[in-house]
Structure formats: structure tokens, C-alpha cells
Design a protein around this motif. Structure first.
Motif, short mmCIF file in Angstrom:
data_model
loop_
_atom_site.label_atom_id
_atom_site.label_comp_id
_atom_site.label_asym_id
_atom_site.label_seq_id
_atom_site.Cartn_x
_atom_site.Cartn_y
_atom_site.Cartn_z
N THR A 1 32.76 33.63 25.92
CA THR A 1 33.54 34.60 26.88
C THR A 1 34.18 32.84 28.21
N ILE A 2 33.69 32.00 28.00
CA ILE A 2 34.91 31.26 28.94
C ILE A 2 35.71 30.27 28.76
N PHE A 3 35.11 29.65 27.05
CA PHE A 3 36.37 28.28 26.83
C PHE A 3 36.44 28.77 24.90
N LYS A 4 37.23 29.60 24.49
CA LYS A 4 37.24 29.92 23.35
C LYS A 4 37.30 29.10 22.20
N HIS A 5 38.04 27.67 23.05
CA HIS A 5 38.62 27.18 21.80
C HIS A 5 38.05 25.41 22.25
N ALA A 6 37.05 25.49 22.86
CA ALA A 6 36.53 24.34 23.39
C ALA A 6 35.92 23.29 22.17
N SER A 7 35.73 22.05 22.04
CA SER A 7 35.16 21.20 21.28
C SER A 7 33.71 20.60 21.45
N PRO A 8 33.05 20.10 20.68
CA PRO A 8 31.75 19.94 21.50
C PRO A 8 31.95 18.58 22.29
N LEU A 9 33.00 17.94 22.78
CA LEU A 9 32.84 17.33 24.46
C LEU A 9 33.20 17.99 25.11
N GLN A 10 33.93 19.04 24.96
CA GLN A 10 34.02 20.25 26.03
C GLN A 10 33.55 21.20 26.61
N ASN A 11 32.03 21.82 25.57
CA ASN A 11 31.13 22.31 25.38
C ASN A 11 29.94 21.82 26.65
N PRO A 12 29.70 22.27 28.26
CA PRO A 12 27.85 21.48 28.66
C PRO A 12 27.31 21.78 27.69
N PHE A 13 27.05 23.04 26.35
CA PHE A 13 25.30 22.96 26.15
C PHE A 13 25.60 22.54 24.79
N SER A 14 25.77 21.16 24.58
CA SER A 14 26.30 20.59 23.67
C SER A 14 25.96 19.49 23.92
N SER A 15 24.84 18.37 23.28
CA SER A 15 24.68 17.20 22.71
C SER A 15 26.43 16.40 22.64
#
Length: 313
Positions: A280-294
Motif C-alpha cells: 500500500t505504501i512502498f511497493k519496492h522497499a527493501s528490508p532496509l526501507q521497510n519500517p516493520f522489518s527487523s
């Protein structure tokens, strides 16, 4: 376990959410003050309302307009509040047509600029319009140069003076350029209100964010979920949404839908939120760019190619 019907009800509640948090209440109170003025023998007052996309400006203004529905009299239709969205590539002729259509005129797309303006002025008075809300006023700024901005600003000023009606102009930050285009216009729109993103900058902002998330959690009836009000989760949510109400709503709606698709008991946890963020917000986000990723790097998503990068305008 929630059923498809239960999930649909929750999603509907989330999508229709309108939060009366502090800054919204302040803006609504000011709008009601404008509505209380009778401008027959006095100069109308005006407001410019600014805010980033997704902060809830349009939702607030549409909600306010609905509180003052049309009143059918024997001899006329009274329209206390007239709400309209400014079209892209806006001209005076186009803007007059949009307002005429909002009034319900069957001739909204007939005539030249002068004819539409005359029709508009007549209907504004006959329909007893007291407040005009023009949303997406930045579309005026996006078209042409300073001369055209000045011309549109002057036209708005003339309609207010002729019909004795107050205006609320709403848009994103660059709408301020209208104030630079016409000194008389700027003098009338000295009151500039801002609706700001939710955040954690201070205790007041945090309390507002907590109140919003508490309201959202109350809607997650029957769906197990992590606590959305802890400091850690609030911090992640701000990174993921830039504190924009629209983004929070989208994230939660998709999370509910994803949780329902689970083979196990539906539960919204960080892994579900991580996937919802991608969708819904950032389709191509890497884990480094995904706030819900560790693996999230812990910095705002404002770089080029990221969802909250400045537009440069």
C-alpha cells in the motif's frame, strides 16, 4: 475467528474513520465561526488551509460541508456551504463551471467566462451561500505563471465581494504562492491554518497520535493484533506513514485483509504490517526501507525514490 462479513465490516469502519483529534477540532471550530458570520453589511472573512497530501484536509472539509445540507424552501434551494474541488489545468472559466455544477446548475458547462461568472454570482446570492470551500487550490498555482495566478486570485476576491460570501481555500504548501500574486488577495487571506502530520515530536503530538491509534484499535473488533500504542510501534508507524492519516488507514485496512487470508487465527503482527506496507505504501522497499522489518535502517523515507521524498515544488 472472523468471517468474511466481519472483516468487511471492520474494513468499512476503518475506511470511513474521521478522527476528532485536537488540531481537527480547532479547525472545525474556526470554520463554524465563519459560518456564524452574516456578511450582508460587513466584509467576509477568509481562511487558507494548508497541509501535506494525506493529512486529512479533504476528509475534514467534506465532513464539515455535510453538516450543513441543502435546505429546500418553497421558493428556493438554500445551500449554506458550497464545496468544490479545483480541477487540474484550472482557468477562471473552468473554475466557474465547477462551482456551478456543485450548485446544481444544469448550465454549468455553458457560456464563456463572463456568462458563467454572471450565472455563478446570481446563484450564490439566490441560494444564500455563506461559505465556499475550494479544495485542491494548488491546481491554480500549478497552471501558468504569476500573471494567471494573479488573475484567478482577483476573480475569487471579486466573487466574495459581490456575493458577500466567505472562502476557505485548501491545498498543499505551494498554494501559498497565490498570496504572493495579489496584494489585495493576500490581505484578505491573512489567516493561514495548517493541518500537520501526526508524530512524536512532543508530548502533545504523541497524545494526539495515541488517541488516533486508540480509535483505530477500537475498530479492529474480533481481530487479534499487536498493541498499536506502544512507543516502539508508534515510532515505526510514523516512519511507515509519515504521520499521514490516509497512509495509516490504508496500512490498517490492508493488514486486516491480509490477516483474514491467513490459514491460522487472524492476527495483525509485524510480519502482516510489513507486507501491507509493501502493498500500500512502498511497493519496492527493501528490508532496509521497510519500517516493520527487523533490518530497517531507522531513518525517514525521504530520499529520492522513497514515498515521502520532497516533491521539489
Amino acid at each position: 475467528m472472523t468471517t468474511t462479513a466481519d472483516t468487511a465490516v471492520v474494513v468499512k469502519k476503518l475506511r470511513r474513520f474521521f478522527g476528532h483529534f485536537p488540531q481537527v477540532l480547532e479547525i472545525l471550530a474556526r470554520l463554524r465561526q465563519l459560518m456564524s458570520y452574516r456578511c450582508v453589511d460587513e466584509e467576509p472573512e477568509h481562511i487558507m488551509l494548508l497541509g501535506n497530501p494525506g493529512t486529512g484536509k479533504s476528509t475534514l472539509l467534506k465532513w464539515f460541508a455535510k453538516q450543513f445540507p441543502r435546505i429546500e424552501h418553497d421558493e428556493l434551494t438554500e445551500i449554506p456551504v458550497l464545496y468544490a474541488e479545483v480541477p487540474s489545468n484550472c482557468s477562471i472559466k473552468k473554475l466557474a463551471g465547477v462551482l456551478l455544477r456543485a450548485l446544481g446548475s444544469p448550465f454549468w458547462n455553458k457560456g464563456d467566462e463572463e456568462e458563467r461568472t454572471f450565472q455563478l454570482q446570481t446563484l450564490l446570492m439566490n441560494c444564500r451561500v455563506r461559505l465556499i470551500i475550494l479544495d485542491e487550490i494548488n491546481h491554480v498555482v500549478d497552471r501558468g505563471r504569476e500573471k494567471s495566478h494573479e488573475t484567478v486570485a482577483d476573480w475569487i476576491k471579486q466573487q466574495s465581494a459581490h456575493a458577500r460570501v466567505s472562502f476557505v481555500l485548501a491545498g498543499i504548501g505551494r498554494s501559498r504562492l497565490l498570496l504572493d500574486a495579489n496584494d489585495q488577495f493576500a490581505d484578505r487571506f491573512r489567516e493561514v491554518l495548517e493541518i500537520t502530520p501526526l508524530g512524536l515530536e512532543d508530548e502533545a503530538k504523541k497524545a494526539e497520535l495515541v488517541a488516533v491509534m486508540e480509535a483505530f484499535e477500537a475498530m479492529l473488533e474480533g481481530i487479534d493484533h499487536i498493541n498499536l500504542q506502544t512507543d516502539d510501534v508508534l515510532r515505526i508507524l510514523v516512519f511507515a506513514t509519515a504521520g499521514r492519516l490516509r497512509n495509516i488507514r490504508r496500512l490498517l485496512v490492508r493488514s486486516v485483509e491480509l490477516a483474514h487470508q491467513s490459514d491460522d487465527k487472524p492476527r495483525i503482527d509485524l510480519s502482516v504490517l510489513e507486507k501491507a506496507f509493501l502493498e500500500t505504501i512502498f511497493k519496492h522497499a527493501s528490508p532496509l526501507q521497510n519500517p516493520f522489518s527487523s533490518k530497517f535502517r531507522g531513518t525517514p523515507l525521504i530520499n529520492a525514490g522513497e514515498p515521502f521524498a520532497p516533491s521539489g515544488r
